[in-house]
Design a protein around this motif. Structure first.
Motif, PDB file in Angstrom:
ATOM      1  N   LEU A   1       0.777  -1.270  -0.079  1.00 18.21           N
ATOM      2  CA  LEU A   1      -0.058   0.262   0.594  1.00 18.21           C
ATOM      3  C   LEU A   1       0.714   0.952   0.715  1.00 18.21           C
ATOM      4  O   LEU A   1       1.859   1.626   0.320  1.00 18.21           O
ATOM      5  CB  LEU A   1      -1.072   0.089   1.293  1.00 18.21           C
ATOM      6  CG  LEU A   1      -1.985   0.738   1.278  1.00 18.21           C
ATOM      7  CD1 LEU A   1      -3.235   1.602   0.302  1.00 18.21           C
ATOM      8  CD2 LEU A   1      -2.693   0.959   2.320  1.00 18.21           C
ATOM      9  N   VAL A   2       0.536   1.986  -1.521  1.00 20.78           N
ATOM     10  CA  VAL A   2       1.585   3.371  -1.479  1.00 20.78           C
ATOM     11  C   VAL A   2       0.740   4.984  -0.986  1.00 20.78           C
ATOM     12  O   VAL A   2      -1.063   4.788  -1.316  1.00 20.78           O
ATOM     13  CB  VAL A   2       2.489   3.437  -2.269  1.00 20.78           C
ATOM     14  CG1 VAL A   2       3.377   1.987  -2.076  1.00 20.78           C
ATOM     15  CG2 VAL A   2       1.549   2.927  -3.671  1.00 20.78           C
ATOM     16  N   HIS A   3       0.532   5.479  -0.729  1.00 19.72           N
ATOM     17  CA  HIS A   3       0.176   6.719  -1.634  1.00 19.72           C
ATOM     18  C   HIS A   3       0.005   7.250  -3.206  1.00 19.72           C
ATOM     19  O   HIS A   3      -0.939   7.559  -3.052  1.00 19.72           O
ATOM     20  CB  HIS A   3       0.906   7.896  -0.414  1.00 19.72           C
ATOM     21  CG  HIS A   3       0.302   9.652  -1.332  1.00 19.72           C
ATOM     22  ND1 HIS A   3      -0.060  10.157  -2.192  1.00 19.72           N
ATOM     23  CD2 HIS A   3      -0.566  10.158   0.191  1.00 19.72           C
ATOM     24  CE1 HIS A   3      -0.301  11.665  -2.227  1.00 19.72           C
ATOM     25  NE2 HIS A   3      -0.794  11.588  -0.793  1.00 19.72           N
ATOM     26  N   ALA A   4       1.224   6.926  -3.729  1.00 19.44           N
ATOM     27  CA  ALA A   4       1.055   6.808  -4.755  1.00 19.44           C
ATOM     28  C   ALA A   4       1.347   8.006  -5.871  1.00 19.44           C
ATOM     29  O   ALA A   4       1.139   8.417  -7.007  1.00 19.44           O
ATOM     30  CB  ALA A   4      -1.004   6.186  -5.967  1.00 19.44           C
ATOM     31  N   ASP A   5       0.882   9.392  -5.065  1.00 21.08           N
ATOM     32  CA  ASP A   5       0.899  10.604  -5.390  1.00 21.08           C
ATOM     33  C   ASP A   5       1.987  12.142  -4.589  1.00 21.08           C
ATOM     34  O   ASP A   5       1.108  12.775  -4.373  1.00 21.08           O
ATOM     35  CB  ASP A   5      -1.098  10.986  -5.891  1.00 21.08           C
ATOM     36  CG  ASP A   5      -0.573  12.181  -6.933  1.00 21.08           C
ATOM     37  OD1 ASP A   5       0.437  12.309  -7.639  1.00 21.08           O
ATOM     38  OD2 ASP A   5      -1.795  12.805  -6.485  1.00 21.08           O
ATOM     39  N   LEU A   6       2.583  10.974  -4.285  1.00 19.12           N
ATOM     40  CA  LEU A   6       3.133  12.117  -3.604  1.00 19.12           C
ATOM     41  C   LEU A   6       4.367  13.352  -3.625  1.00 19.12           C
ATOM     42  O   LEU A   6       5.128  13.980  -3.504  1.00 19.12           O
ATOM     43  CB  LEU A   6       4.270  11.456  -2.611  1.00 19.12           C
ATOM     44  CG  LEU A   6       4.002  10.615  -0.964  1.00 19.12           C
ATOM     45  CD1 LEU A   6       4.589   9.784  -0.367  1.00 19.12           C
ATOM     46  CD2 LEU A   6       3.146  11.519  -0.492  1.00 19.12           C
ATOM     47  N   ARG A   7       4.009  14.259  -5.079  1.00 16.10           N
ATOM     48  CA  ARG A   7       3.909  15.090  -5.627  1.00 16.10           C
ATOM     49  C   ARG A   7       4.040  16.653  -4.099  1.00 16.10           C
ATOM     50  O   ARG A   7       3.486  16.396  -3.073  1.00 16.10           O
ATOM     51  CB  ARG A   7       2.773  15.383  -6.721  1.00 16.10           C
ATOM     52  CG  ARG A   7       1.920  15.810  -7.088  1.00 16.10           C
ATOM     53  CD  ARG A   7       1.362  15.777  -8.309  1.00 16.10           C
ATOM     54  NE  ARG A   7      -0.403  15.632  -8.236  1.00 16.10           N
ATOM     55  CZ  ARG A   7      -1.479  16.477  -8.255  1.00 16.10           C
ATOM     56  NH1 ARG A   7       0.047  17.719  -8.918  1.00 16.10           N
ATOM     57  NH2 ARG A   7      -2.111  16.392  -8.973  1.00 16.10           N
ATOM     58  N   LEU A   8       4.431  17.428  -5.117  1.00 12.57           N
ATOM     59  CA  LEU A   8       4.950  18.916  -4.588  1.00 12.57           C
ATOM     60  C   LEU A   8       3.529  19.302  -4.368  1.00 12.57           C
ATOM     61  O   LEU A   8       2.919  19.770  -2.579  1.00 12.57           O
ATOM     62  CB  LEU A   8       5.169  19.744  -5.237  1.00 12.57           C
ATOM     63  CG  LEU A   8       6.826  19.090  -5.071  1.00 12.57           C
ATOM     64  CD1 LEU A   8       7.717  20.597  -6.108  1.00 12.57           C
ATOM     65  CD2 LEU A   8       7.634  18.540  -4.255  1.00 12.57           C
ATOM     66  N   ALA A   9       2.016  19.065  -4.864  1.00 17.56           N
ATOM     67  CA  ALA A   9       1.158  19.555  -4.401  1.00 17.56           C
ATOM     68  C   ALA A   9       0.250  18.914  -3.647  1.00 17.56           C
ATOM     69  O   ALA A   9      -1.072  19.287  -2.752  1.00 17.56           O
ATOM     70  CB  ALA A   9       0.325  19.431  -6.193  1.00 17.56           C
ATOM     71  N   ASN A  10       0.377  17.731  -3.275  1.00 18.84           N
ATOM     72  CA  ASN A  10      -0.215  17.044  -2.408  1.00 18.84           C
ATOM     73  C   ASN A  10       0.900  16.767  -1.217  1.00 18.84           C
ATOM     74  O   ASN A  10       1.254  16.494   0.147  1.00 18.84           O
ATOM     75  CB  ASN A  10      -0.576  15.669  -2.655  1.00 18.84           C
ATOM     76  CG  ASN A  10      -1.374  15.316  -3.454  1.00 18.84           C
ATOM     77  OD1 ASN A  10      -2.257  16.539  -3.551  1.00 18.84           O
ATOM     78  ND2 ASN A  10      -1.323  14.551  -4.629  1.00 18.84           N
ATOM     79  N   LEU A  11       1.412  18.169  -0.694  1.00 19.38           N
ATOM     80  CA  LEU A  11       2.382  18.005   0.471  1.00 19.38           C
ATOM     81  C   LEU A  11       1.976  19.467   1.272  1.00 19.38           C
ATOM     82  O   LEU A  11       2.209  20.642   0.733  1.00 19.38           O
ATOM     83  CB  LEU A  11       3.680  18.288   0.597  1.00 19.38           C
ATOM     84  CG  LEU A  11       4.057  16.666  -0.621  1.00 19.38           C
ATOM     85  CD1 LEU A  11       5.484  16.552  -0.325  1.00 19.38           C
ATOM     86  CD2 LEU A  11       4.223  15.735   0.560  1.00 19.38           C
ATOM     87  N   MET A  12       1.695  19.628   1.957  1.00 17.31           N
ATOM     88  CA  MET A  12       1.222  21.330   2.804  1.00 17.31           C
ATOM     89  C   MET A  12       2.241  21.328   3.992  1.00 17.31           C
ATOM     90  O   MET A  12       2.714  20.460   4.149  1.00 17.31           O
ATOM     91  CB  MET A  12       0.096  20.702   3.763  1.00 17.31           C
ATOM     92  CG  MET A  12      -1.610  20.971   2.845  1.00 17.31           C
ATOM     93  SD  MET A  12      -1.748  21.989   1.998  1.00 17.31           S
ATOM     94  CE  MET A  12      -2.344  23.707   2.614  1.00 17.31           C
ATOM     95  N   VAL A  13       2.994  22.846   3.406  1.00 19.13           N
ATOM     96  CA  VAL A  13       3.629  23.138   4.670  1.00 19.13           C
ATOM     97  C   VAL A  13       3.455  24.342   5.179  1.00 19.13           C
ATOM     98  O   VAL A  13       2.318  25.331   3.602  1.00 19.13           O
ATOM     99  CB  VAL A  13       4.949  23.200   4.192  1.00 19.13           C
ATOM    100  CG1 VAL A  13       5.579  21.952   3.260  1.00 19.13           C
ATOM    101  CG2 VAL A  13       5.257  24.030   2.482  1.00 19.13           C
TER     102      VAL A  13
END
Length: 354
Positions: A220-232
């Motif tokens: 099981l993986v997130h599969a879309d850990l691109r920059l748009a899906n990381l909140m900072v």
């Protein structure tokens, strides 16, 4: 400095043209508001419009509503996604939004408008902006460490009864009925371009078929850990990364999460730097055998082909148009480099580990 939301200027112009979602998706968000104790006329602000529509409920106690497009996930699959997001939040150090139950205790609301229904869920509002908007404040070593924790949790987690998610395997990415469409239809590709990408796809398929899907490499993986899906939150010292948007989580190779981390910038120096830092962080929490590391270029190239397929199936979306007409042809250039330059990414992968 952060902008609020994601590319808000183009969101409204794509309102009637995004595949899957009906143009009345705001009506479904409003239909769901009373289930969360909010009047239907509460102010809504569109945060993102991609496969789903995500709205900020803009009142004194803001929350985020997500209106799901029909046909992509079953109710059981949505609940499975939310269960893993909640488990990561409560059982690990990975920060995710907090799932908000409706007033009747349900985790997913069935919103009805004129006889049609869509699923809606709600999470807490996360302050800040995405890493795509402010990449300079992201620690990609932290992302690598968090990803290792997510992978370890997935291997050890007791899945709830009825847990179901789809697979991101060779057939669903490269096959004739690939989930994100046919990369061959991406705009701007010449026959020579298609030949290079096909050769790369064939090479990847051979390597990953040999690599296999044993539990130490596929889960099981997130599969879309691109920059748009990381909140900072640049204003919050030490606030770290909050991982959002588990909509595409499913079963795949663990290293697919690294391929996703460099989405759209696979062929840049920034992409190579992210890979190196991601691996430094991953190795703080887990290990990767040398034969796994050797396949990182294949996973990066696989993700690039998958994104090229997305462009093909979403060609009328402004998000695709913003990538410019060279994105798909540049995929062919990267495919040629992948096939001919065996030094590609090697310094990023092995530079500090040899």
């Amino acid at each position: 400095m952060c902008r609020f939301g994601l590319l808000e200027g183009w969101l409204w112009s794509t309102l009637d043209r995004m595949p899957g979602l009906p143009p009345t998706h705001e009506s479904f968000a409003r239909a769901a508001l009373p289930a969360y104790g909010r009047p239907a006329e509460t102010s809504l602000r569109l945060l993102s419009l991609s496969e789903n529509a995500t709205y900020l409920v803009d009142d004194d106690d803001p929350i985020v509503l997500r209106v799901h497009r029909p046909g992509y996930h079953s109710l059981e699959a949505i609940r499975s996604e939310l269960a893993w997001m909640r488990a990561l939040r409560t059982e690990t150090s990975v920060a995710t939004p907090e799932l908000l139950a409706a007033r009747d205790g349900t985790d997913v609301v069935v919103a009805e408008v004129d006889g049609d229904v869509l699923h809606v869920d709600a999470v807490t509002f996360v302050a800040g902006c995405t890493a795509e908007e402010n990449p300079d404040v992201v620690g990609f070593d932290e992302l690598g460490r968090l990803t290792a924790i997510m992978h370890r949790h997935a291997r050890q987690w007791s899945f709830p009864d009825g847990f179901t998610r789809f697979r991101w395997d060779l057939d669903s990415i490269l096959g004739p009925r690939a989930r994100w469409g046919n990369w061959r239809l991406a705009p701007g590709l010449t026959e020579e371009d298609r030949a290079w990408i096909q050769r790369a796809a064939d090479d990847i398929a051979t390597r990953l078929a040999e690599f296999g899907s044993a539990p130490d490499r596929f889960g099981l993986v997130h599969a879309d850990l691109r920059l748009a899906n990381l909140m900072v939150d640049p204003s919050g010292a030490g606030s770290g990364i909050t991982v959002i948007d588990f909509d595409d989580c499913g079963w795949s190779w663990y290293l697919a999460d690294l391929g996703a981390a460099v989405s759209f910038i696979e062929d840049t120096a920034a992409g190579e730097r992210i890979i190196a830092e991601w691996l430094d962080g991953y190795f703080e929490a887990a290990s990767l055998p040398a034969d796994h590391l050797a396949l990182i270029p294949s996973f990066v190239m696989l993700r690039r082909i998958n994104l090229t397929a997305w462009i093909a199936s979403h060609a009328d979306a402004d998000a695709a148009a913003e990538l410019g007409p060279d994105f798909a042809p540049n995929t062919a250039r990267l495919a040629q480099r992948y096939l001919e330059d065996r030094t590609w990414l090697q310094d990023a992968i092995f530079g500090s580990r040899v």
